[in-house]
Scaffold this motif. Structure first.
Motif, PDB file in Angstrom:
ATOM      1  N   VAL A  84      23.988  18.489   2.250  1.00  0.00           N
ATOM      2  CA  VAL A  84      23.675  18.895   3.620  1.00  0.00           C
ATOM      3  C   VAL A  84      23.497  20.404   3.635  1.00  0.00           C
ATOM      4  O   VAL A  84      24.348  21.149   3.116  1.00  0.00           O
ATOM      5  CB  VAL A  84      24.790  18.489   4.602  1.00  0.00           C
ATOM      6  CG1 VAL A  84      24.442  18.957   6.013  1.00  0.00           C
ATOM      7  CG2 VAL A  84      25.026  16.996   4.586  1.00  0.00           C
ATOM      8  N   LEU A  85      22.398  20.859   4.199  1.00  0.00           N
ATOM      9  CA  LEU A  85      22.148  22.287   4.377  1.00  0.00           C
ATOM     10  C   LEU A  85      22.191  22.582   5.868  1.00  0.00           C
ATOM     11  O   LEU A  85      21.357  22.070   6.630  1.00  0.00           O
ATOM     12  CB  LEU A  85      20.811  22.695   3.780  1.00  0.00           C
ATOM     13  CG  LEU A  85      20.477  24.195   3.782  1.00  0.00           C
ATOM     14  CD1 LEU A  85      19.614  24.561   2.580  1.00  0.00           C
ATOM     15  CD2 LEU A  85      19.756  24.623   5.068  1.00  0.00           C
ATOM     16  N   LEU A  86      23.182  23.381   6.278  1.00  0.00           N
ATOM     17  CA  LEU A  86      23.285  23.806   7.682  1.00  0.00           C
ATOM     18  C   LEU A  86      22.574  25.141   7.817  1.00  0.00           C
ATOM     19  O   LEU A  86      23.051  26.164   7.306  1.00  0.00           O
ATOM     20  CB  LEU A  86      24.749  23.936   8.092  1.00  0.00           C
ATOM     21  CG  LEU A  86      25.440  22.655   8.556  1.00  0.00           C
ATOM     22  CD1 LEU A  86      26.933  22.866   8.632  1.00  0.00           C
ATOM     23  CD2 LEU A  86      24.909  22.225   9.911  1.00  0.00           C
ATOM     24  N   LEU A 123      27.429  21.002  -0.014  1.00  0.00           N
ATOM     25  CA  LEU A 123      27.305  21.632   1.301  1.00  0.00           C
ATOM     26  C   LEU A 123      26.798  23.056   1.139  1.00  0.00           C
ATOM     27  O   LEU A 123      27.356  23.847   0.378  1.00  0.00           O
ATOM     28  CB  LEU A 123      28.672  21.637   2.003  1.00  0.00           C
ATOM     29  CG  LEU A 123      28.733  22.256   3.398  1.00  0.00           C
ATOM     30  CD1 LEU A 123      27.785  21.534   4.351  1.00  0.00           C
ATOM     31  CD2 LEU A 123      30.168  22.184   3.924  1.00  0.00           C
ATOM     32  N   VAL A 124      25.723  23.375   1.860  1.00  0.00           N
ATOM     33  CA  VAL A 124      25.153  24.718   1.833  1.00  0.00           C
ATOM     34  C   VAL A 124      25.144  25.270   3.256  1.00  0.00           C
ATOM     35  O   VAL A 124      24.603  24.632   4.176  1.00  0.00           O
ATOM     36  CB  VAL A 124      23.713  24.725   1.283  1.00  0.00           C
ATOM     37  CG1 VAL A 124      23.141  26.150   1.303  1.00  0.00           C
ATOM     38  CG2 VAL A 124      23.674  24.157  -0.122  1.00  0.00           C
ATOM     39  N   ALA A 125      25.769  26.426   3.442  1.00  0.00           N
ATOM     40  CA  ALA A 125      25.692  27.141   4.714  1.00  0.00           C
ATOM     41  C   ALA A 125      24.647  28.234   4.555  1.00  0.00           C
ATOM     42  O   ALA A 125      24.834  29.172   3.774  1.00  0.00           O
ATOM     43  CB  ALA A 125      27.050  27.742   5.066  1.00  0.00           C
ATOM     44  N   ALA A 126      23.528  28.089   5.263  1.00  0.00           N
ATOM     45  CA  ALA A 126      22.421  29.035   5.117  1.00  0.00           C
ATOM     46  C   ALA A 126      22.416  30.009   6.282  1.00  0.00           C
ATOM     47  O   ALA A 126      22.498  29.597   7.449  1.00  0.00           O
ATOM     48  CB  ALA A 126      21.094  28.291   5.039  1.00  0.00           C
ATOM     49  N   SER A 127      22.337  31.280   5.961  1.00  0.00           N
ATOM     50  CA  SER A 127      22.394  32.309   6.987  1.00  0.00           C
ATOM     51  C   SER A 127      21.323  33.345   6.735  1.00  0.00           C
ATOM     52  O   SER A 127      21.033  33.694   5.583  1.00  0.00           O
ATOM     53  CB  SER A 127      23.777  32.974   6.994  1.00  0.00           C
ATOM     54  OG  SER A 127      23.806  34.075   7.872  1.00  0.00           O
TER      55      SER A 127
END
Length: 863
Positions: free
Chosen positions: A129-131, A161-165
């Protein structure tokens, strides 16, 4: 490369983020989670998901905060693969889904992701999942992240899990997800900053209002940008209303003007993300801050305003508010001008103002209505949200208010656990309040009409539709604007969801975002939806009736609004002035709403410093509908209070803060009357009693005894008397029923009860603190205790024969020696000294004027 990665166009592999994908895959392989810091335009949204799908067996979910971004990202990825959307890459947003069995990358909104997690916590078949856009700190995204971390720790340690900013402020995210930061360098071109404040002061934003002078200045700045710079112009404005106003002033410029916002048709949103044949001006809300690159833009005009949710928890008023952007958001907006080459940003404020802006936007969890979040947490099994991994915890007061709302809706039980009804409300895909209104109004106005009104309330109405909800409903039915098709789509979705929930007797089916159904048993109506059936009300056009078909449009709109916001049901108390059931004052600006006796307020805001809320959207209701919809606020009781200067005893029926009816009580409870009288005394003071001269003098004598003798002698100050009022007023207070009874109470008799009778000192009161003192001349003179020292005032001749100064409580009395005419002649507290030293001067001064009066040489010996 093989597989999906091998099919990506060369343009994709040339994106800057491609160079850090190996490091990202390595971090995911080692730790299962990572933070991807990549500036806008680097490919984090479009290339990375494709390469993740190439590296891991299973579907990749990409969560975007907005529907526009979700559709655009899916289309861009599909283009990179040379495919239509719905094959390798698909998307799911509320009301629209394009996926297939071949779909390896699915772009969803964060709201859809939350629904999916609640239905299938393991996310079967999902590899990663990429947020995306985590830095925006939307509440749904924060919640989804917390749920995903919970899933990884308990059920799916293999879930990547990837938190993209788009920002570099990623340390907190790294600590939260337990993975490293992988940073990609951007290709942003230089952006020149030009400060373009209005030449004259403009009013700051207030609620939803923006000074028209500022909008005129923004439009003028857009025209200046078209004259002075090359390329398309992207102009940021706070909302659709402001966009429409500015668009109306830009006609005849020979350019295409596109209005880009969350309510814009999908075709317009798609056109904004495609190259234009002619020069363009794109008027956009914050949706354009961090979604995909808008081609052709070389100039940004920034109004400096945005819309954010605000919640007044004390009054239950939640609404969007216009606010100044943060410096971080301003940088995001400016970056849009440098995606394809050097650009320019024109900021419609001064450099000094810029320095005063907040550094970053506040997280939505700190500002918004937390009722949807609280319902999600309750369904997840953590009603207090204590175990959720959140960057910022929910404010305790806001969460408590949200949980109380869920309890009132019947969505949770007393312990905060979700009920079957709560799951049904969540399954309808709207705010729990609106879900309650849809569910409970449908049996009475029909599913289609209930869905239509609920859809009207689910997003901001065009200002041209006016403040009357029923009128807005009729307008939407015949409208051909951009809002109407979206409203019809949402109405159909809600009706389908409602139909699915009532598909079997005794059961409800929660429709999912993909059209599948999850079964949950039904459990009836919510507490507070009224006692028994909701009755049909009379509409203003005279139509009335019973369940389903009997409600006219006005009554149906009113019922839905009242069920959604029962504490905002309001009764008229003056021209355009209302009071809500929840206690908030409200104002309606003219029109039919302001003349109605009862309204149900759907949207209101209350600016800083304002006492009353401003009603923006409401519907007319009758009293029967108000009572039923806000039934949990209905109470009947006997009221005995001090009000407007007297005891008021009545039987009251109220709907929260709204008084419905009153009947005088003939035989009120005596104890309640006594408490009301005491309240009156405390508020107005002991002056309510009858204070004769004797009573006043007695109080002063008692005050002197307390001050000088102390001990058992009571304090008779105002504060002390009020505190001990039940004691010293005794039977007189018990017999009183109204103000006039207090006014007949003789304070002198009552004060006697405070004297120290138990010690026996009260019997010596007249001796210790005498009311009068006998003088040699035969007069018994009253002592004045009004000052700090007792005063004895009498004609000088009355003191002849007195050798010593009279004393009270061991202290000499202050003597006022008067002339035969009663005028002061001398003042002394040492009478012997006066006889020897002061008398001769007084005698010499007065003997000539009063020759008939005695003036002996030795007055202390004269009797």
């Amino acid at each position: 490369m093989s597989g999906i990665g091998g099919r990506v166009r060369a343009e994709g592999h040339a994106l800057p983020v491609a160079g850090v994908v190996p490091a990202l895959l390595g971090a995911l392989g080692d730790q299962g989670a990572a933070v991807l810091a990549a500036p806008p335009g680097t490919g984090k949204t479009t290339l990375v998901p494709l390469l993740l799908a190439d590296a891991f067996a299973g579907r990749v979910l990409v969560a975007e905060p907005r529907r526009m971004a979700a559709r655009a990202a899916a289309r861009r990825m599909a283009w990179l693969l040379g495919e239509p959307v719905g094959e390798t890459v698909g998307f799911t947003v509320r009301g629209e889904r394009k996926v297939s069995a071949r779909t390896a990358v699915e772009v969803v909104t964060t709201g859809v992701l939350l629904q999916r997690l609640q239905r299938d916590q393991e996310l079967a078949g999902v590899a990663a999942v990429l947020l995306d856009e985590c830095h925006e700190r939307h509440l749904d995204a924060d919640t989804a992240m917390a749920f995903l971390l919970d899933v990884r720790s308990v059920l799916r340690p293999d879930l990547r899990l990837v938190a993209a900013s788009a920002t570099t402020d990623t340390g907190a995210w790294s600590a939260l997800v337990g993975g490293p930061v992988v940073a990609a360098e951007g290709t942003l071109h230089p952006v020149a900053v030009r400060w373009a404040p209005p030449s004259r002061p403009v009013r700051p934003p207030h609620g939803m209002r923006v000074d028209p002078a500022l909008l005129d200045h923004v439009a003028a700045t857009v025209r200046e940008a078209l004259r002075s710079y090359e390329g398309d112009v992207l102009c940021f404005l706070p909302g659709a209303g402001e966009i429409a106003r500015v668009a109306g002033t830009l006609g005849g410029l020979g350019v295409d003007v596109l209005q880009v916002h969350g309510r814009a048709p999908a075709a317009v949103q798609d056109a904004a993300l495609a190259p234009g044949a002619d020069r363009r001006v794109l008027l956009a809300t914050s949706v354009a801050e961090s979604s995909l690159t808008v081609p052709g833009v070389r100039v940004v005009v920034d109004s400096g305003l945005a819309r954010e949710p605000r919640m007044d928890h004390a009054r239950g008023l939640g609404a969007l508010a216009t606010v100044r952007v943060s410096r971080a958001a301003a940088e995001q907006r400016a970056g849009r001008a440098g995606r394809e080459g050097p650009g320019t940003v024109l900021r419609c404020w001064s450099e000094a103002e810029h320095a005063r802006l907040a550094r970053r936007p506040s997280p939505e969890i700190a500002l918004a209505d937390l009722t949807p979040f609280a319902l999600q947490a309750a369904i997840w099994g953590d009603p207090a949200a204590e175990g959720l991994a959140l960057l910022d915890p929910p404010p305790p007061g806001a969460l408590a208010a949200a949980r109380a709302t869920l309890r009132q809706l019947g969505a949770t039980d007393a312990a905060g656990r979700v009920t079957t009804r709560g799951r049904r409300l969540a399954g309808l895909g709207v705010h729990p309040r609106l879900a309650r209104a849809l569910l409970d109004a449908a049996p009475h106005v029909g599913p289609a009409r209930a869905a239509e009104v609920t859809a009207l309330l689910s997003e901001e109405l065009p200002s041209s539709y006016g403040p009357d909800l029923a009128t807005a409903w009729r307008t939407a039915r015949r409208a051909t604007d951009s809002y109407a098709p979206r409203w019809r789509t949402e109405s159909r979705r809600l009706q389908a969801a409602l139909s699915a929930q009532g598909g079997q007797p005794g059961h409800a089916h929660a429709i999912t975002e993909g059209g599948t159904e999850g079964e949950a048993p039904a459990d009836g109506r919510a507490p507070g939806s009224g006692r028994g059936e909701v009755r049909a009300g009379n509409s203003r056009d005279g139509r009335s009736g019973s369940a389903r078909t009997g409600f006219g449009d006005d009554a149906a709109a009113g019922l839905v609004a009242a069920l959604a916001f029962p504490e905002r049901v309001a009764r008229r108390r003056g021209p355009g002035a209302y009071v809500m059931v929840g206690g908030t004052a409200a104002e309606v600006a003219g029109g039919g709403l302001g003349d109605a006796e009862w309204i149900a307020v759907a949207v209101a805001d209350r600016g800083a410093g304002r006492v009353s809320a401003r009603v923006r959207v409401a519907a007319v209701v009758d009293q029967a509908t108000a009572r039923e919809a806000a039934g949990s606020f209905l109470e009947a009781y006997e009221e005995v209070v001090w009000r407007d200067g007297d005891v008021v005893a009545r039987s009251v029926q109220r709907l929260g803060a709204v008084e419905l009816s009153t009947v005088p009580l003939r035989s009120p409870n005596p104890e309640a009357v006594r408490e009301a009288l005491l309240t009156g005394l405390r508020g107005e003071g002991t002056g309510l009693l009858r204070w004769s001269r004797g009573a006043q003098e007695l109080r002063m004598r008692m005050a002197f005894a307390h001050r000088v003798l102390g001990g058992a002698w009571p304090d008779v100050s105002e504060e002390a008397l009020l505190e001990r009022a039940p004691e010293w007023l005794g039977p007189e207070l018990a017999a009183a029923r109204r103000r006039s009874d207090l006014e007949r109470i003789d304070a002198a008799n009552a004060l006697q009860r405070l004297l120290p009778w138990a010690t026996g000192d009260a019997a010596r009161f007249a001796e210790l603190v005498p009311e009068r003192i006998a003088l040699p001349g035969g007069a018994r003179v009253r002592v004045d205790y009004s000052g700090e020292r007792p005063v004895l005032a009498a004609k000088l001749q009355e003191f002849f024969g007195l050798h010593e100064t009279p004393r009270i409580a061991g202290e000499p009395v202050l003597l006022h020696l008067l002339s035969p005419a009663g005028r002061p002649a001398a003042v002394t507290s040492d009478l012997p000294s006066f006889w020897h030293h002061g008398y001769r001067a007084v005698r010499a001064d007065l003997r000539g004027r009063y020759p008939k009066h005695p003036w002996p040489d030795h007055p202390e010996q004269n009797t």
